[in-house]
Design an enzyme around this catalytic site. Structure first.
Site, mmCIF file in Angstrom:
data_model
loop_
_atom_site.group_PDB
_atom_site.id
_atom_site.type_symbol
_atom_site.label_atom_id
_atom_site.label_comp_id
_atom_site.label_asym_id
_atom_site.label_seq_id
_atom_site.Cartn_x
_atom_site.Cartn_y
_atom_site.Cartn_z
ATOM 1 N N ASP A 179 -12.340 45.119 69.286
ATOM 2 C CA ASP A 179 -13.638 45.393 69.919
ATOM 3 C C ASP A 179 -13.577 45.651 71.425
ATOM 4 O OD1 ASP A 179 -12.900 42.787 70.361
ATOM 5 O OD2 ASP A 179 -14.916 41.968 70.167
ATOM 6 N N GLU A 266 -4.393 31.601 74.534
ATOM 7 C CA GLU A 266 -3.439 32.459 75.248
ATOM 8 C C GLU A 266 -2.498 31.609 76.094
ATOM 9 O OE1 GLU A 266 -6.721 32.660 75.254
ATOM 10 O OE2 GLU A 266 -7.400 34.726 74.878
#
Ligand code: UGA
Ligand code: MN
Length: 311
Positions: A179, A266
């Site tokens: 996206d 992350e």
């Protein structure tokens, strides 16, 4: 006798003025044309979509988790077209992992277009890995409540470890959500990664952009400007880094973990692979934004019209 002389003089002056003016106009428009031509040439050289193919031996493995919702096809088509353009500059292998029990015809048909194009610089791997029900976001949950794309990225890491041999030509992995919005120029930056490269990401964490802060003297990444969870060692979005696959092959058990705290997905992954001082700032020393963490609104109620669409 005097009158004609004056007349000739005056006529010549008028004539000269006219010539001078005409020449002036011509030379001004000439300058304009030249300027435009130069700008045009410069733009051609800079234009990311130039169809000039560059032979770059690097391959970028773009890892895209994806799941069914009304906007899925629209999102994937944008990614596909971005990667088609990117493959003019660098080899691309698109690893698409569906969050589903089975591969769907929507994604299968979309990927067939790559087969049909028959260009070896863009190829793909189609996988599926369903998020376990207890890790799945419920309809009313806020989206940060559970990590997304974990199962799928780990399936891609497994595929990479099983299918790629070390010490070949340079291969970089980039976690490319379906996206976001990607500038084609980003892929030329990713191709420069040696170990782990980092760059700014637009529209993320409540900021117009998040970015690594680079020491102008040493060129080292000192810290990060980010909108939230700023205690992280690596305050980065998934779209902000590319990793040399050698690192992934060396660290055979490094995966994304559901156990990571909110916002730490992350950070926890990168912490196992590299130290902050080793990060390589890219995108003109982290001064350019080539990727945006955009989100497409999911239309809630749609009336369905039957069309002869293949999916
Ligand atoms: C942000 C980051 O951009 C994500 O890379 C990160 O996984 C996520 O936060 C997180 O912390 O878990 P965000 O925009 O909030 O992302 O997440 P989504 O875009 O909804 O999902 C990330 C990727 O996982 C997308 O490619 C999406 O298609 C996929 N996804 C999402 C699934 O495969 N299944 C789902 O149920 C939801
Ligand atoms: Mn997203």
């Amino acid at each position: 006798m005097k009158k004609p002389r004056i007349l000739v003089g005056a006529t010549s002056i008028v004539f000269f003025i006219i010539i001078w003016k005409l020449y002036g106009i011509e030379s001004v428009s000439g300058v304009e044309e030249l300027k435009q031509e130069l700008e045009y040439q410069e733009n051609i050289n800079r234009f990311p979509l130039s169809l000039e193919r560059i032979v770059n031996p690097v391959t970028i493995y773009c890892v895209t988790p994806t799941y069914w919702r009304l906007v899925q096809k629209a999102e994937l088509i944008q990614v596909l077209q971005t990667l088609t353009l990117a493959s003019f500059k660098v080899n691309i292998k698109w690893i698409v992992i569906e969050d589903s029990e089975q591969k769907t015809s929507l994604v299968t048909n979309l990927l067939k277009r790559i087969d049909d194009a028959g260009d070896s610089r863009l190829s793909y791997v189609h996988l599926n890995a369903k998020t376990p029900p207890f890790q799945q976001l419920k309809a009313k949950d806020p989206r940060w409540k559970k990590h997304r794309g974990v199962e799928q990225r780990n399936a891609a890491l497994k595929w990479i470890r099983e299918n790629i041999k070390p010490h070949g030509s340079k291969k970089i992995i980039f976690f490319m959500d379906d996206d976001n919005t990607y500038d084609v120029r980003l892929f030329e930056e990713i191709a420069k990664v040696d170990k782990v490269g980092v760059w700014p990401v637009g529209l993320v964490g409540g900021l117009n952009l998040e970015t690594p802060i680079v020491d102008p003297k040493t060129g080292e990444v000192l810290k990060f400007k980010s909108g939230w969870q700023s205690k992280r060692v690596f305050s980065l979005d998934m779209a902000a880094f590319g990793i040399n696959i050698e690192l992934i092959l060396n660290k055979t058990i490094t995966v994304f973990s559901y156990r990571s705290e909110v916002g730490y997905l992350e950070n926890d992954f990168l912490s196992e692979l590299i130290e902050k001082r080793q990060l390589e700032p890219l995108a003109n020393n982290c001064t350019k934004v080539y990727v945006w963490h955009t989100r497409t609104m999911n239309p809630e109620a749609l009336k369905k019209i039957e069309l002869h669409d293949e999916e």
